[in-house]
Write a protein that holds these residues in place. Sequence first.
Motif, PDB file in Angstrom:
ATOM      1  N   THR A 166       0.863  -1.174   0.000  1.00  0.00           N
ATOM      2  CA  THR A 166       0.000   0.000   0.000  1.00  0.00           C
ATOM      3  C   THR A 166       0.893   1.214   0.000  1.00  0.00           C
ATOM      4  OG1 THR A 166      -1.690  -1.152   1.249  1.00  0.00           O
ATOM      5  CG2 THR A 166      -1.784   1.242   1.271  1.00  0.00           C
ATOM      6  N   SER A 167       0.762   2.044  -1.018  1.00  0.00           N
ATOM      7  CA  SER A 167       1.725   3.118  -1.227  1.00  0.00           C
ATOM      8  C   SER A 167       1.542   4.297  -0.294  1.00  0.00           C
ATOM      9  CB  SER A 167       1.620   3.611  -2.665  1.00  0.00           C
ATOM     10  OG  SER A 167       0.357   4.168  -2.866  1.00  0.00           O
ATOM     11  N   SER A 168       0.443   4.362   0.416  1.00  0.00           N
ATOM     12  CA  SER A 168       0.203   5.550   1.233  1.00  0.00           C
ATOM     13  C   SER A 168       0.659   5.384   2.676  1.00  0.00           C
ATOM     14  CB  SER A 168      -1.290   5.870   1.219  1.00  0.00           C
ATOM     15  OG  SER A 168      -2.022   4.785   1.722  1.00  0.00           O
ATOM     16  N   ILE A 169       1.450   4.349   2.988  1.00  0.00           N
ATOM     17  CA  ILE A 169       1.892   4.137   4.350  1.00  0.00           C
ATOM     18  C   ILE A 169       3.382   3.871   4.370  1.00  0.00           C
ATOM     19  CG2 ILE A 169      -0.333   3.295   5.137  1.00  0.00           C
ATOM     20  CD1 ILE A 169       0.522   0.504   4.708  1.00  0.00           C
ATOM     21  N   SER A 170       3.960   3.958   5.544  1.00  0.00           N
ATOM     22  CA  SER A 170       5.401   3.806   5.658  1.00  0.00           C
ATOM     23  C   SER A 170       5.810   2.348   5.530  1.00  0.00           C
ATOM     24  CB  SER A 170       5.864   4.341   7.017  1.00  0.00           C
ATOM     25  OG  SER A 170       5.377   3.510   8.061  1.00  0.00           O
TER      26      SER A 170
ATOM     27  N   ILE B  61       2.299  13.313   9.280  1.00  0.00           N
ATOM     28  CA  ILE B  61       3.702  12.979   9.375  1.00  0.00           C
ATOM     29  C   ILE B  61       4.184  13.297  10.778  1.00  0.00           C
ATOM     30  CG2 ILE B  61       4.323  15.238   8.386  1.00  0.00           C
ATOM     31  CD1 ILE B  61       6.757  13.808   7.108  1.00  0.00           C
ATOM     32  N   ASP B  62       4.704  12.296  11.475  1.00  0.00           N
ATOM     33  CA  ASP B  62       5.132  12.502  12.852  1.00  0.00           C
ATOM     34  C   ASP B  62       6.583  12.979  12.878  1.00  0.00           C
ATOM     35  OD1 ASP B  62       6.741  10.252  12.427  1.00  0.00           O
ATOM     36  OD2 ASP B  62       5.296   8.896  13.366  1.00  0.00           O
TER      37      ASP B  62
ATOM     38  N   LEU C 252       2.544   7.914  -1.496  1.00  0.00           N
ATOM     39  CA  LEU C 252       3.639   7.437  -2.334  1.00  0.00           C
ATOM     40  C   LEU C 252       4.688   8.531  -2.526  1.00  0.00           C
ATOM     41  CD1 LEU C 252       4.907   5.231  -4.012  1.00  0.00           C
ATOM     42  CD2 LEU C 252       3.577   6.002  -5.974  1.00  0.00           C
ATOM     43  N   ILE C 253       4.251   9.769  -2.672  1.00  0.00           N
ATOM     44  CA  ILE C 253       5.205  10.868  -2.804  1.00  0.00           C
ATOM     45  C   ILE C 253       6.062  10.968  -1.551  1.00  0.00           C
ATOM     46  CG2 ILE C 253       5.405  13.379  -2.953  1.00  0.00           C
ATOM     47  CD1 ILE C 253       2.917  13.314  -4.779  1.00  0.00           C
ATOM     48  N   LYS C 254       5.434  10.811  -0.387  1.00  0.00           N
ATOM     49  CA  LYS C 254       6.199  10.841   0.858  1.00  0.00           C
ATOM     50  C   LYS C 254       7.225   9.714   0.883  1.00  0.00           C
ATOM     51  CE  LYS C 254       4.401   9.473   4.781  1.00  0.00           C
ATOM     52  NZ  LYS C 254       3.545   9.449   5.990  1.00  0.00           N
ATOM     53  N   GLN C 255       6.827   8.534   0.427  1.00  0.00           N
ATOM     54  CA  GLN C 255       7.780   7.419   0.381  1.00  0.00           C
ATOM     55  C   GLN C 255       8.923   7.705  -0.582  1.00  0.00           C
ATOM     56  OE1 GLN C 255       4.676   4.070   0.102  1.00  0.00           O
ATOM     57  NE2 GLN C 255       6.407   3.119   1.140  1.00  0.00           N
TER      58      GLN C 255
ATOM     59  N   SER D 237       1.618  18.417  -1.328  1.00  0.00           N
ATOM     60  CA  SER D 237       2.352  17.433  -0.543  1.00  0.00           C
ATOM     61  C   SER D 237       3.849  17.584  -0.739  1.00  0.00           C
ATOM     62  CB  SER D 237       1.899  16.022  -0.940  1.00  0.00           C
ATOM     63  OG  SER D 237       2.615  15.035  -0.228  1.00  0.00           O
ATOM     64  N   LEU D 238       4.273  17.750  -1.979  1.00  0.00           N
ATOM     65  CA  LEU D 238       5.697  17.852  -2.295  1.00  0.00           C
ATOM     66  C   LEU D 238       6.313  19.097  -1.664  1.00  0.00           C
ATOM     67  CD1 LEU D 238       7.849  16.317  -3.951  1.00  0.00           C
ATOM     68  CD2 LEU D 238       7.301  17.819  -5.859  1.00  0.00           C
ATOM     69  N   VAL D 239       5.644  20.240  -1.802  1.00  0.00           N
ATOM     70  CA  VAL D 239       6.158  21.480  -1.231  1.00  0.00           C
ATOM     71  C   VAL D 239       6.249  21.359   0.289  1.00  0.00           C
ATOM     72  CG1 VAL D 239       5.674  23.934  -0.864  1.00  0.00           C
ATOM     73  CG2 VAL D 239       5.376  22.921  -3.129  1.00  0.00           C
ATOM     74  N   SER D 240       5.231  20.757   0.905  1.00  0.00           N
ATOM     75  CA  SER D 240       5.223  20.582   2.350  1.00  0.00           C
ATOM     76  C   SER D 240       6.380  19.697   2.818  1.00  0.00           C
ATOM     77  CB  SER D 240       3.888  19.985   2.798  1.00  0.00           C
ATOM     78  OG  SER D 240       3.900  19.702   4.183  1.00  0.00           O
ATOM     79  N   LEU D 241       6.650  18.630   2.071  1.00  0.00           N
ATOM     80  CA  LEU D 241       7.708  17.700   2.463  1.00  0.00           C
ATOM     81  C   LEU D 241       9.097  18.318   2.330  1.00  0.00           C
ATOM     82  CD1 LEU D 241       6.333  14.456   0.798  1.00  0.00           C
ATOM     83  CD2 LEU D 241       6.669  14.788   3.258  1.00  0.00           C
ATOM     84  N   LEU D 242       9.282  19.153   1.315  1.00  0.00           N
ATOM     85  CA  LEU D 242      10.619  19.675   1.023  1.00  0.00           C
ATOM     86  C   LEU D 242      10.889  21.042   1.627  1.00  0.00           C
ATOM     87  CD1 LEU D 242      10.937  18.678  -2.759  1.00  0.00           C
ATOM     88  CD2 LEU D 242      11.918  17.495  -0.777  1.00  0.00           C
TER      89      LEU D 242
END
Length: 345
Positions: free
Chosen positions: A10-14, A59-60, A176-179, A206-211
């Motif tokens: 499942t791509s939406s989990i760690s 995201i913890d 998946l982007i987070k992964q 999501s991408l902007v938030s992660l980076l």
Amino acid sequence: DQALRLHHFTSSISMSEVSNLVAPAPEHCPGVESENAGKGSACEGCPNQSICSSSNKGIDAAERAAVDARAGQMRHKVLVLSGKGGVGKSTFAAQLAFGLAERDGRTHQVGLLDVDICGPSIPTLLGLSGEQIHHSNLGWSPVYVDDNLGVMSVGFLLADAANEAVIWRGPKKNGLIKQFVRDVDWGQLDYLVVDTPPGTSDEHLSLVSLLQATGVDGAVIVTTPQELALMDVRKEINFCRKTRLPIIGVVENMSGFVCPGCKNQTQIFKPTSGGAAKMCQEMGVRFLGSIPIDPRIARACDEGKFYLSELPHSPATAAFNAVFDGIVAAVHSGASCCGQQEPSS
């Protein structure tokens, strides 16, 4: 190493959460990070329901640290955006990655990340169709075109990338982007080029938030000359301003047709409102340049080749190189346009 296939996780989990699941996720799984995790209609009867409903959302601190550690290994990050599909965004992203990898005697390490989840064309554009990714104790390994150019795409996870549709809601795409950001073992990169979907959607946020914690050098926005495309580029520029994403500049693709024989140029998509150059002047962003139509660009992309190496003396190659020079200069000088800059009167 064992090849990872999309239907095996499942791509939406760690990665740790994947190992805790007791059964494959259903087709319409909302994703562990969704507020509907374990509660939606697709969750009814799923053996993973209790696991998903008890998982932490968002995201913890530990995940944030892991994301920042990966992103901190990337010296420069460039997002390639477009307001509409079909303007040559992915083609430009692929040629940019090729071009950066070839610069300065091939001394730069370059990564190309494809987050166009529903339309992953990067594997084809770089001649990597049918390749698979592998997992090690360091994370997911990119697929390499050359020793200094690595690629990651959802296309490598599909059993039949040419025909299989990715039908996901936002939370699964974001997962998946987070992964990709957290788990791909790029090593030290001089440049990360990110090919994003058209428009302004969950994937971009999501991408902007992660980076954002480690910084993004900026966005390169690709358009074509006609007003219909420019209308959406204006929205893309405003998206960047609202999300505080710096803008490196705008590229006008398919700007006239150059005959491969006589080299004469004909305007096919006429810039009825002045084209990208005028729009950039009005909105206070940098115009990086125009790239003409050359049918040989399409052929090189279909064959997964670097157009600039195949035809080093063509007018389009000169245009590409001028645009790449502008991007590199802006990135190294930190001269991206401020995301909050107001349009000129």
